[in-house]
Design a protein around this motif. Structure first.
Motif, PDB file in Angstrom:
ATOM      1  N   GLY A  16     -10.490 -12.402  -8.372  1.00  0.00           N
ATOM      2  CA  GLY A  16      -9.038 -12.214  -8.491  1.00  0.00           C
ATOM      3  C   GLY A  16      -8.593 -11.308  -9.623  1.00  0.00           C
ATOM      4  N   CYS A  17      -9.508 -10.487 -10.162  1.00  0.00           N
ATOM      5  CA  CYS A  17      -9.112  -9.637 -11.293  1.00  0.00           C
ATOM      6  C   CYS A  17      -8.813  -8.197 -10.892  1.00  0.00           C
ATOM      7  CB  CYS A  17     -10.162  -9.701 -12.387  1.00  0.00           C
ATOM      8  SG  CYS A  17     -10.076 -11.268 -13.252  1.00  0.00           S
ATOM      9  N   GLY A  18      -8.815  -7.907  -9.605  1.00  0.00           N
ATOM     10  CA  GLY A  18      -8.347  -6.596  -9.169  1.00  0.00           C
ATOM     11  C   GLY A  18      -9.423  -5.619  -8.731  1.00  0.00           C
ATOM     12  N   LYS A  19     -10.642  -6.096  -8.470  1.00  0.00           N
ATOM     13  CA  LYS A  19     -11.717  -5.170  -8.064  1.00  0.00           C
ATOM     14  C   LYS A  19     -11.368  -4.504  -6.726  1.00  0.00           C
ATOM     15  CE  LYS A  19     -14.899  -8.497  -8.425  1.00  0.00           C
ATOM     16  NZ  LYS A  19     -14.182  -9.586  -9.106  1.00  0.00           N
ATOM     17  N   THR A  20     -10.977  -5.345  -5.765  1.00  0.00           N
ATOM     18  CA  THR A  20     -10.656  -4.804  -4.436  1.00  0.00           C
ATOM     19  C   THR A  20      -9.437  -3.888  -4.521  1.00  0.00           C
ATOM     20  OG1 THR A  20     -11.314  -6.970  -3.642  1.00  0.00           O
ATOM     21  CG2 THR A  20     -10.303  -5.505  -2.039  1.00  0.00           C
ATOM     22  N   LEU A  21      -8.454  -4.347  -5.288  1.00  0.00           N
ATOM     23  CA  LEU A  21      -7.194  -3.608  -5.395  1.00  0.00           C
ATOM     24  C   LEU A  21      -7.425  -2.197  -5.945  1.00  0.00           C
ATOM     25  CD1 LEU A  21      -4.218  -4.507  -4.987  1.00  0.00           C
ATOM     26  CD2 LEU A  21      -4.087  -4.759  -7.451  1.00  0.00           C
TER      27      LEU A  21
ATOM     28  N   GLY B 249      -1.405  -3.085 -12.468  1.00  0.00           N
ATOM     29  CA  GLY B 249      -1.081  -3.114 -13.891  1.00  0.00           C
ATOM     30  C   GLY B 249      -2.379  -3.068 -14.678  1.00  0.00           C
TER      31      GLY B 249
ATOM     32  N   ASP C 278     -17.921  -5.995  -0.859  1.00  0.00           N
ATOM     33  CA  ASP C 278     -17.587  -7.174  -1.649  1.00  0.00           C
ATOM     34  C   ASP C 278     -18.727  -8.187  -1.494  1.00  0.00           C
ATOM     35  OD1 ASP C 278     -16.053  -8.605  -3.337  1.00  0.00           O
ATOM     36  OD2 ASP C 278     -14.437  -9.050  -1.938  1.00  0.00           O
TER      37      ASP C 278
ATOM     38  N   TYR D 167      -6.767 -10.488 -17.625  1.00  0.00           N
ATOM     39  CA  TYR D 167      -5.821  -9.681 -18.393  1.00  0.00           C
ATOM     40  C   TYR D 167      -5.456 -10.465 -19.646  1.00  0.00           C
ATOM     41  CZ  TYR D 167      -6.083  -7.138 -14.177  1.00  0.00           C
ATOM     42  OH  TYR D 167      -6.606  -6.431 -13.136  1.00  0.00           O
TER      43      TYR D 167
ATOM     44  N   ASP E  73       0.949   0.033  -8.090  1.00  0.00           N
ATOM     45  CA  ASP E  73       0.805  -1.369  -7.682  1.00  0.00           C
ATOM     46  C   ASP E  73      -0.173  -2.104  -8.591  1.00  0.00           C
ATOM     47  OD1 ASP E  73       2.427  -1.089  -5.429  1.00  0.00           O
ATOM     48  OD2 ASP E  73       0.783  -0.212  -4.281  1.00  0.00           O
TER      49      ASP E  73
ATOM     50  N   ASN F 219     -19.327 -11.265  -8.212  1.00  0.00           N
ATOM     51  CA  ASN F 219     -19.013 -12.187  -9.295  1.00  0.00           C
ATOM     52  C   ASN F 219     -20.303 -12.572 -10.023  1.00  0.00           C
ATOM     53  OD1 ASN F 219     -17.010 -13.782  -6.823  1.00  0.00           O
ATOM     54  ND2 ASN F 219     -16.276 -12.345  -8.354  1.00  0.00           N
TER      55      ASN F 219
HETATM   56  N1  LIG Z   1      -4.282  -5.218 -12.105  1.00  0.00           N
HETATM   57  C1  LIG Z   1      -3.571  -5.810 -11.159  1.00  0.00           C
HETATM   58  N2  LIG Z   1      -2.317  -5.403 -10.930  1.00  0.00           N
HETATM   59  C2  LIG Z   1      -1.585  -5.991  -9.965  1.00  0.00           C
HETATM   60  N3  LIG Z   1      -2.013  -6.982  -9.194  1.00  0.00           N
HETATM   61  C3  LIG Z   1      -3.261  -7.436  -9.380  1.00  0.00           C
HETATM   62  C4  LIG Z   1      -4.106  -6.875 -10.362  1.00  0.00           C
HETATM   63  N4  LIG Z   1      -5.286  -7.498 -10.316  1.00  0.00           N
HETATM   64  C5  LIG Z   1      -5.202  -8.409  -9.335  1.00  0.00           C
HETATM   65  N5  LIG Z   1      -3.991  -8.376  -8.769  1.00  0.00           N
HETATM   66  C6  LIG Z   1      -3.489  -9.250  -7.703  1.00  0.00           C
HETATM   67  O1  LIG Z   1      -4.489 -10.217  -7.428  1.00  0.00           O
HETATM   68  C7  LIG Z   1      -4.898 -10.174  -6.070  1.00  0.00           C
HETATM   69  C8  LIG Z   1      -6.391 -10.403  -5.998  1.00  0.00           C
HETATM   70  O2  LIG Z   1      -7.067  -9.277  -6.557  1.00  0.00           O
HETATM   71  P1  LIG Z   1      -8.387  -8.659  -5.908  1.00  0.00           P
HETATM   72  O3  LIG Z   1      -8.565  -9.171  -4.525  1.00  0.00           O
HETATM   73  O4  LIG Z   1      -8.356  -7.201  -6.105  1.00  0.00           O
HETATM   74  O5  LIG Z   1      -9.464  -9.336  -6.843  1.00  0.00           O
HETATM   75  P2  LIG Z   1     -11.046  -9.226  -6.792  1.00  0.00           P
HETATM   76  O6  LIG Z   1     -11.463  -9.012  -8.176  1.00  0.00           O
HETATM   77  O7  LIG Z   1     -11.460  -8.239  -5.785  1.00  0.00           O
HETATM   78  O8  LIG Z   1     -11.415 -10.702  -6.323  1.00  0.00           O
HETATM   79  P3  LIG Z   1     -12.735 -11.254  -5.552  1.00  0.00           P
HETATM   80  O9  LIG Z   1     -13.852 -11.184  -6.545  1.00  0.00           O
HETATM   81  O10 LIG Z   1     -12.343 -12.666  -5.231  1.00  0.00           O
HETATM   82  O11 LIG Z   1     -12.921 -10.409  -4.355  1.00  0.00           O
HETATM   83  C9  LIG Z   1      -4.497  -8.793  -5.588  1.00  0.00           C
HETATM   84  O12 LIG Z   1      -4.197  -8.784  -4.234  1.00  0.00           O
HETATM   85  C10 LIG Z   1      -3.279  -8.475  -6.417  1.00  0.00           C
HETATM   86  O13 LIG Z   1      -2.136  -8.959  -5.778  1.00  0.00           O
END
Ligand SMILES: Nc1ncnc2c1ncn2[C@@H]1O[C@H](COP(=O)(O)OP(=O)(O)OP(=O)(O)O)[C@@H](O)[C@H]1O
Length: 577
Positions: free
Chosen positions: A337-342, A297, A393, A469, A295, A445
């Motif tokens: 929104g760069c995928g830290k949580t993911l 990338g 977070d 990305y 899930d 952040n």
């Molecule tokens: N590498 C990735 N591959 C696929 N989807 C991604 C990726 N990075 C982010 N996303 C998409 O962006 C959404 C937001 O990412 P996420 O919540 O992980 O960001 P974050 O860095 O934790 O943000 P915040 O700092 O706002 O908490 C995810 O739910 C996912 O759908």
């Protein structure tokens, strides 16, 4: 008689029995005559909810043939010290009337603690004097006090009350197996259709071993990593219910004499599934997420780094017994929104580790002491579900640089101190169970606003930048991950979509492109229904197909969530960290 006590609790049972037996035999009342103050059998028994603390105390009373009087400390606690004192008096009178007795002081964590979470010294002093007085002047029958609490740490004056303290640790694999075996014997269950054999008989191999039932219980024990006595009790009862339902379904109506003692492995599995569903409805309970590497990338380097840091201590706990080898956590920083949580969720899923997600501001509370308590509870809950990853977070809100928090500086400093103590405790706890593993993943952040001592060696000493990305390859890889669950038209070329977008995109921006395309695909489907080119009966989830036109709609409506200026700021910060 020890049948009364589950095998996993026997050790603690024996220890407490050894401590209280001189008081029951009245050996000590003679000795106390020669002492200036009597020796008081006031013990503490700590352990998590469901660890079997109450059962252990009640079994001790039964084993010794004496009464058990349960007093809830919540009911003792009153708004004024005077009222609490008169309730303590009434409790002592009840104990005398019930003697010989074990007085179970339940929820002792609230006893003699005032509204600001400080010790109420007056109440402690009064309690101490009252029970000393009781032991000096009442010698008719033994009265034993056992305080039951989930707190392991006691405040100094409260700690002085106890002659000895005991703790029920979490169960290891063998203890869980033995506990399940004990339930099977006590409830006379017939596991997987075979007459059950006691665990100790299995171990000495005196009787023909029922390998089948042994294997079933061992497999169930292996699936119940975080289960305590109470959870295993629930599991066995749920499995009995599943057995009933299975027999009911098979015969389409209840057979005249359903064999409720016949429990198959499938009944345990269904029971486990029901328990997991119930647990996941509980918001704060750690659970294993369902986010897979596929899930995500890109982020290859981060994935490898996390696996290396977390997988080894879980797989080979004995090699990491030396705390200096372990790292408590890692800090992920970068734009939103760069995928830290993911990525944090995916690590938990792939390693089959519980995941507890909290947001820094959620833990902050206006009441004095409550924020520290919240931090403590998070770590306690994670330890109870170990192995567990805690994802914090917005860590900067919880742990800003000390002294920089304005009016609420004092409160904020206390939260930071609590967090540091918990982080240090993760690796230095005297827990003999090497399988206990808690890992903290902080996300922010604004790493520049963070209390710097959090980043010292052994704490969150690894900082990883999770940025946007860049370039066609990375963006395509994220788009592919985001489209994985959707049906695409064969002519779709995600690389071309990635190329059409700005060079640097966050994951959330790319998600926006795919979501817009999917909405467009749904709209196209609805239009087909309206104009009659598609019948409602032909609809299925596969009917939604994303094509080039739809994806183009996503590209055209693209609005970056992070401005170029903000990105340059993050990049400058990365070079300074
Ligand atoms: N590498 C990735 N591959 C696929 N989807 C991604 C990726 N990075 C982010 N996303 C998409 O962006 C959404 C937001 O990412 P996420 O919540 O992980 O960001 P974050 O860095 O934790 O943000 P915040 O700092 O706002 O908490 C995810 O739910 C996912 O759908």
């Amino acid at each position: 008689m020890l049948e009364l006590c589950p095998t996993g609790l026997k050790h603690i049972f024996n220890q407490i029995q050894e401590t209280i037996s001189p008081f029951l035999n009245e050996d000590l009342s003679d000795l106390s005559l020669f002492l200036s103050s009597p020796i008081i059998p006031m013990l503490a028994l700590t352990g998590c909810l469901g660890s079997g603390r109450h059962l252990a105390v009640k079994t001790l009373a039964k084993f010794n043939g004496i009464n058990c009087l349960s007093i809830d400390c919540n009911a003792l606690q009153s708004s004024t010290a005077k009222q609490t004192e008169s309730k303590i008096n009434a409790t002592i009178q009840k104990a005398k009337a019930a003697a010989p007795v074990i007085v179970l002081l339940d929820n002792f964590e609230v006893f003699a603690i005032d509204a600001e979470n400080n010790e109420d010294c007056r109440v402690i002093e009064y309690f101490m004097n009252t029970i000393t007085d009781l032991y000096q002047n009442y010698t008719k029958h033994p009265i034993i006090f056992i305080a039951v609490t989930k707190d392991i740490e006691f405040k100094p004056n409260i700690s002085r009350l106890f002659l000895e303290k005991f703790h029920i640790p979490k169960l290891n694999l063998r203890q869980r197996y033995e506990m399940l075996d004990w339930f099977s014997n006590v409830m006379r269950l017939n596991i997987d259709g075979a007459e059950h054999v006691k665990a100790n008989e299995l171990l000495v191999k005196q009787t023909p071993v029922n390998v089948n039932s042994q294997n079933v219980l061992q497999r169930v024990a292996a699936k119940t990593e975080t289960f305590l006595y109470g959870d295993l009790d629930t599991l066995v009862h749920f499995a009995t219910r599943e057995s009933y339902l299975r027999q009911h379904n098979n015969y389409n109506q209840l057979p005249p004499d359903p064999d409720l003692r016949l429990i198959k492995e499938e009944d345990f599995n269904s029971a486990l599934e029901s328990i997991r569903k119930l647990q996941s409805q509980h918001l704060d309970a750690p659970k294993i997420p369902k986010v897979y590497w596929d899930d995500i990338g890109g982020l290859e380097k981060l994935k490898k780094e996390l696996l290396k840091t977390i997988q080894l201590p879980i797989k080979y706990p004995h090699l990491f017994k030396n705390a200096s080898l372990k790292r408590s956590g890692i800090l992920l920083y970068g734009p939103p929104g760069c995928g830290k949580t993911l990525v944090a969720k995916a690590v938990s899923t792939e390693l089959n580790v519980s995941f507890l997600s909290v947001k820094g501001p959620e833990l902050l509370n206006m009441y004095i002491g409550q924020s520290e308590e919240n931090v403590r509870k998070v770590f306690e809950s994670a330890r109870a579900s170990s192995p567990c990853i805690i994802f914090v977070d917005e860590l900067d809100a919880l742990a800003p640089r000390r002294g920089a928090a304005g009016d609420s500086a004092g409160a904020s400093d206390r939260v930071v101190s609590q967090l540091l103590a918990e982080l240090d405790g993760v690796n230095t706890s005297g827990d003999e169970d090497t399988s206990s593993f808690v890992f903290i993943m902080g996300a922010t952040n604004r790493p520049d606003l963070l209390e710097q001592s959090l980043l010292r060696p052994g704490r969150l000493d690894k900082l990883v930048y999770v940025g946007p990305y860049c370039g066609t390859r990375e963006k395509t890889s994220v788009l592919e991950a985001l489209c994985r669950k959707y049906k695409l038209r064969p002519e779709v070329n995600l690389e071309a979509v990635a190329e059409a977008l700005p060079d640097k995109c966050t994951g959330a921006d790319l998600l926006q492109v795919v979501s817009t395309a999917r909405s467009a695909a749904v709209r196209a489907l609805v239009a087909k229904l309206h104009n009659g080119t598609l019948k409602e009966s032909e609809l299925s989830p596969d009917s939604i197909v994303i094509g080039v036109t739809e994806l183009w709609e996503g590209v055209v409506s693209f609005r970056p969530s992070v401005t170029d200026d903000e990105l340059s700021h993050y990049e400058a910060m990365e070079s300074q960290m």
